[in-house]
Design a protein around this motif. Structure first.
Motif, PDB file in Angstrom:
ATOM      1  N   HIS A  79       0.836  -1.202   0.000  1.00 45.96           N
ATOM      2  CA  HIS A  79       0.000   0.000   0.000  1.00 45.96           C
ATOM      3  C   HIS A  79       0.869   1.250   0.000  1.00 45.96           C
ATOM      4  O   HIS A  79       0.666   2.177  -0.809  1.00 45.96           O
ATOM      5  CB  HIS A  79      -0.919  -0.005   1.224  1.00 45.96           C
ATOM      6  CG  HIS A  79      -1.602   1.315   1.457  1.00 45.96           C
ATOM      7  ND1 HIS A  79      -0.979   2.367   2.099  1.00 45.96           N
ATOM      8  CD2 HIS A  79      -2.838   1.758   1.123  1.00 45.96           C
ATOM      9  CE1 HIS A  79      -1.800   3.400   2.144  1.00 45.96           C
ATOM     10  NE2 HIS A  79      -2.936   3.057   1.558  1.00 45.96           N
ATOM     11  N   VAL A 117      -1.580  -8.036  -3.848  1.00 49.13           N
ATOM     12  CA  VAL A 117      -2.638  -7.396  -4.636  1.00 49.13           C
ATOM     13  C   VAL A 117      -3.581  -6.584  -3.760  1.00 49.13           C
ATOM     14  O   VAL A 117      -4.064  -5.516  -4.175  1.00 49.13           O
ATOM     15  CB  VAL A 117      -3.383  -8.452  -5.488  1.00 49.13           C
ATOM     16  CG1 VAL A 117      -4.270  -9.341  -4.636  1.00 49.13           C
ATOM     17  CG2 VAL A 117      -4.167  -7.794  -6.609  1.00 49.13           C
ATOM     18  N   SER A 118      -3.831  -7.023  -2.538  1.00 43.17           N
ATOM     19  CA  SER A 118      -4.734  -6.253  -1.669  1.00 43.17           C
ATOM     20  C   SER A 118      -4.078  -4.956  -1.217  1.00 43.17           C
ATOM     21  O   SER A 118      -4.752  -3.919  -1.090  1.00 43.17           O
ATOM     22  CB  SER A 118      -5.166  -7.086  -0.466  1.00 43.17           C
ATOM     23  OG  SER A 118      -4.067  -7.389   0.377  1.00 43.17           O
ATOM     24  N   TYR A 120      -1.819  -3.201  -2.924  1.00 38.45           N
ATOM     25  CA  TYR A 120      -1.859  -2.289  -4.066  1.00 38.45           C
ATOM     26  C   TYR A 120      -3.280  -1.761  -4.298  1.00 38.45           C
ATOM     27  O   TYR A 120      -3.486  -0.573  -4.566  1.00 38.45           O
ATOM     28  CB  TYR A 120      -1.359  -3.005  -5.320  1.00 38.45           C
ATOM     29  CG  TYR A 120       0.143  -3.201  -5.384  1.00 38.45           C
ATOM     30  CD1 TYR A 120       1.020  -2.311  -4.785  1.00 38.45           C
ATOM     31  CD2 TYR A 120       0.688  -4.281  -6.087  1.00 38.45           C
ATOM     32  CE1 TYR A 120       2.391  -2.488  -4.860  1.00 38.45           C
ATOM     33  CE2 TYR A 120       2.065  -4.464  -6.169  1.00 38.45           C
ATOM     34  CZ  TYR A 120       2.911  -3.563  -5.551  1.00 38.45           C
ATOM     35  OH  TYR A 120       4.275  -3.743  -5.640  1.00 38.45           O
ATOM     36  N   ARG A 121      -4.243  -2.634  -4.185  1.00 42.11           N
ATOM     37  CA  ARG A 121      -5.627  -2.227  -4.428  1.00 42.11           C
ATOM     38  C   ARG A 121      -6.083  -1.169  -3.427  1.00 42.11           C
ATOM     39  O   ARG A 121      -6.778  -0.211  -3.791  1.00 42.11           O
ATOM     40  CB  ARG A 121      -6.533  -3.457  -4.352  1.00 42.11           C
ATOM     41  CG  ARG A 121      -8.019  -3.160  -4.540  1.00 42.11           C
ATOM     42  CD  ARG A 121      -8.340  -2.712  -5.951  1.00 42.11           C
ATOM     43  NE  ARG A 121      -9.767  -2.457  -6.111  1.00 42.11           N
ATOM     44  CZ  ARG A 121     -10.353  -2.124  -7.252  1.00 42.11           C
ATOM     45  NH1 ARG A 121      -9.615  -2.022  -8.340  1.00 42.11           N
ATOM     46  NH2 ARG A 121     -11.646  -1.903  -7.321  1.00 42.11           N
ATOM     47  N   SER A 122      -5.696  -1.318  -2.171  1.00 42.50           N
ATOM     48  CA  SER A 122      -6.122  -0.335  -1.171  1.00 42.50           C
ATOM     49  C   SER A 122      -5.509   1.027  -1.454  1.00 42.50           C
ATOM     50  O   SER A 122      -6.141   2.068  -1.222  1.00 42.50           O
ATOM     51  CB  SER A 122      -5.758  -0.819   0.235  1.00 42.50           C
ATOM     52  OG  SER A 122      -4.354  -0.887   0.418  1.00 42.50           O
ATOM     53  N   ILE A 124      -4.785   2.186  -4.467  1.00 42.50           N
ATOM     54  CA  ILE A 124      -5.526   2.720  -5.609  1.00 42.50           C
ATOM     55  C   ILE A 124      -6.821   3.383  -5.153  1.00 42.50           C
ATOM     56  O   ILE A 124      -7.155   4.500  -5.580  1.00 42.50           O
ATOM     57  CB  ILE A 124      -5.805   1.596  -6.622  1.00 42.50           C
ATOM     58  CG1 ILE A 124      -4.505   1.179  -7.328  1.00 42.50           C
ATOM     59  CG2 ILE A 124      -6.858   2.022  -7.648  1.00 42.50           C
ATOM     60  CD1 ILE A 124      -4.641  -0.064  -8.185  1.00 42.50           C
ATOM     61  N   GLU A 136      -5.091   1.381 -12.538  1.00 42.58           N
ATOM     62  CA  GLU A 136      -5.383  -0.034 -12.759  1.00 42.58           C
ATOM     63  C   GLU A 136      -4.086  -0.827 -12.587  1.00 42.58           C
ATOM     64  O   GLU A 136      -2.987  -0.271 -12.691  1.00 42.58           O
ATOM     65  CB  GLU A 136      -5.933  -0.265 -14.176  1.00 42.58           C
ATOM     66  CG  GLU A 136      -7.225   0.453 -14.492  1.00 42.58           C
ATOM     67  CD  GLU A 136      -8.459  -0.202 -13.875  1.00 42.58           C
ATOM     68  OE1 GLU A 136      -8.308  -1.258 -13.223  1.00 42.58           O
ATOM     69  OE2 GLU A 136      -9.552   0.348 -14.051  1.00 42.58           O
ATOM     70  N   LEU A 137      -4.234  -2.133 -12.358  1.00 45.95           N
ATOM     71  CA  LEU A 137      -3.089  -3.014 -12.189  1.00 45.95           C
ATOM     72  C   LEU A 137      -2.921  -3.922 -13.416  1.00 45.95           C
ATOM     73  O   LEU A 137      -3.905  -4.434 -13.954  1.00 45.95           O
ATOM     74  CB  LEU A 137      -3.260  -3.892 -10.955  1.00 45.95           C
ATOM     75  CG  LEU A 137      -3.174  -3.194  -9.595  1.00 45.95           C
ATOM     76  CD1 LEU A 137      -3.564  -4.173  -8.488  1.00 45.95           C
ATOM     77  CD2 LEU A 137      -1.772  -2.639  -9.345  1.00 45.95           C
ATOM     78  N   TYR A 160      -9.007 -12.511  -8.406  1.00 41.98           N
ATOM     79  CA  TYR A 160      -8.850 -11.058  -8.303  1.00 41.98           C
ATOM     80  C   TYR A 160      -9.004 -10.388  -9.666  1.00 41.98           C
ATOM     81  O   TYR A 160      -8.505  -9.277  -9.885  1.00 41.98           O
ATOM     82  CB  TYR A 160      -7.480 -10.735  -7.698  1.00 41.98           C
ATOM     83  CG  TYR A 160      -7.252 -11.412  -6.370  1.00 41.98           C
ATOM     84  CD1 TYR A 160      -7.742 -10.865  -5.185  1.00 41.98           C
ATOM     85  CD2 TYR A 160      -6.582 -12.641  -6.298  1.00 41.98           C
ATOM     86  CE1 TYR A 160      -7.554 -11.508  -3.965  1.00 41.98           C
ATOM     87  CE2 TYR A 160      -6.390 -13.287  -5.086  1.00 41.98           C
ATOM     88  CZ  TYR A 160      -6.887 -12.722  -3.930  1.00 41.98           C
ATOM     89  OH  TYR A 160      -6.707 -13.359  -2.725  1.00 41.98           O
ATOM     90  N   TRP A 163      -9.774  -6.760 -10.074  1.00 34.54           N
ATOM     91  CA  TRP A 163      -8.754  -5.809  -9.637  1.00 34.54           C
ATOM     92  C   TRP A 163      -7.598  -5.685 -10.623  1.00 34.54           C
ATOM     93  O   TRP A 163      -6.733  -4.828 -10.441  1.00 34.54           O
ATOM     94  CB  TRP A 163      -8.179  -6.234  -8.282  1.00 34.54           C
ATOM     95  CG  TRP A 163      -9.130  -6.165  -7.139  1.00 34.54           C
ATOM     96  CD1 TRP A 163     -10.431  -5.751  -7.151  1.00 34.54           C
ATOM     97  CD2 TRP A 163      -8.853  -6.526  -5.776  1.00 34.54           C
ATOM     98  NE1 TRP A 163     -10.984  -5.828  -5.905  1.00 34.54           N
ATOM     99  CE2 TRP A 163     -10.039  -6.298  -5.029  1.00 34.54           C
ATOM    100  CE3 TRP A 163      -7.724  -7.015  -5.120  1.00 34.54           C
ATOM    101  CZ2 TRP A 163     -10.119  -6.548  -3.657  1.00 34.54           C
ATOM    102  CZ3 TRP A 163      -7.803  -7.259  -3.756  1.00 34.54           C
ATOM    103  CH2 TRP A 163      -8.976  -7.026  -3.024  1.00 34.54           C
TER     104      TRP A 163
END
Length: 339
Positions: A79, A117-118, A120-122, A124, A136-137, A160, A163
């Motif tokens: 994150h 991935v979680s 990075y997603r948080s 974003i 976007e990833l 995922y 995401w």
């Protein structure tokens, strides 16, 4: 270069399409994460870290790049890495970014895929909320590992899918052609992912690798790829198919005598959708706007050419046509207000 042009380029709305999240690990954050995770670094200062950033080709770069990632251990580490990058990008006029990440570089040392991935997603979600920048990833497979490992990583990513917008291919290209991963990319397309692929500059069999990416695997975008100028047929093929190139002038200058400005501008003048990006900005010392400025200085670009590069960044992105049109109008308004 004039401060007026620097200010113009920094404020110019742009997208970034060739950015490795792991390549945004600034020395200060590296030390902070090492302390958080109880990791002792061989370097004792920011200056010592920067002294290790000496590269003459892709292989020497990767020897520094991958060991640095060991400070990334937990979701909050990923994150912080992504949010720090998105904050810097926002300050350089980036409105949308499609970011590469290398899960195998983490799962291979015991970090669970969901942690990567979680985290990075948080970041974003937080950046969209706080800064108004969208992201976007893109999951990249490491081409110097086996195709079987890449397929296993793809399968691990399927829960995922919402995401991750696309898949790519990076790392050491020598002896690792696109064809090695044909089955992986065909499965990824069947699963609904968009496809892109690194064809790094001045590699062995560069033109054959570009041909495989365009004709056999049929990617949606091509990363680096400026060696395409060596084959007029492939240039025309890329142009007819609307394949964009995600070029990285400053990182090019670390591994070749020139940043490929002649090739980049030549392809732009031939009508290809050429874009400018930062690649691994913490290692090469230049974020998105810095790359625009470096190319403008090297090639003597005019305002209209810089605006066209910025427009291309949105045209080549994987956002909706409506959002593309919105950003293109913003660029026209920005240029008109700064002319």
């Amino acid at each position: 270069m004039s401060s007026d042009l620097a200010a113009f380029v920094r404020g110019l709305p742009k997208a970034e399409l060739h950015l490795h999240l792991e390549g945004t690990l600034e020395p200060e954050l590296k030390f902070r994460l090492a302390q958080r995770n109880g990791i002792e670094l061989p370097e004792k200062s920011v200056d010592e870290v920067k002294q290790t950033y000496r590269f003459h080709d892709l292989t020497s770069f990767l020897r520094v790049y991958y060991p640095a990632m060991r400070v990334l251990q937990r979701p909050e580490d990923f994150h912080d890495l992504a949010f720090d990058y998105l904050t810097r990008a926002h300050a350089q006029g980036v409105r949308h970014v499609e970011m590469f990440f290398d899960p195998q570089a983490h799962t291979g040392r015991g970090v669970p895929f969901p942690a990567v991935v979680s985290g990075y997603r948080s970041a974003i979600a937080r950046a969209r909320r706080m800064l108004g920048i969208s992201a976007e990833l893109i999951l990249c497979f490491l081409r110097d590992h086996s195709a079987e490992y890449a397929m296993a990583t793809l399968l691990e990513a399927l829960p995922y899918k919402d995401w991750i917008i696309g898949v790519g291919l990076d790392s050491d290209e020598r002896g690792n052609p696109p064809s090695k991963f044909d089955a992986v990319f065909q499965r990824a397309r069947a699963e609904g992912f968009l496809l892109t692929m690194h064809c790094d500059i001045d590699q062995q069999n560069s033109i054959e690798h570009i041909r495989q990416a365009l004709e056999d695997i049929e990617v949606d975008r091509l990363d680096h790829g400026t060696n395409i100028v060596e084959d007029d047929r492939l240039v025309e093929l890329a142009k007819s198919k609307g394949i964009a190139l995600t070029c990285c002038p400053v990182s090019n200058s670390f591994v070749t005598a020139q940043m490929k400005s002649d090739e980049i501008v030549g392809l732009l003048n031939r009508g290809l959708t050429v874009t400018v990006n930062s690649d691994d900005p913490a290692y090469f010392g230049a974020y998105a706007a810095d790359n625009y400025l470096a190319l403008a200085e090297q090639a003597g670009l005019e305002i209209d050419q810089l605006a066209e590069l910025a427009k291309n960044s949105f045209r080549a992105s994987w956002i909706t046509p409506a959002r593309q049109d919105q950003f293109l109008r913003e660029i026209d308004a920005y240029v008109a207000g700064n002319s």
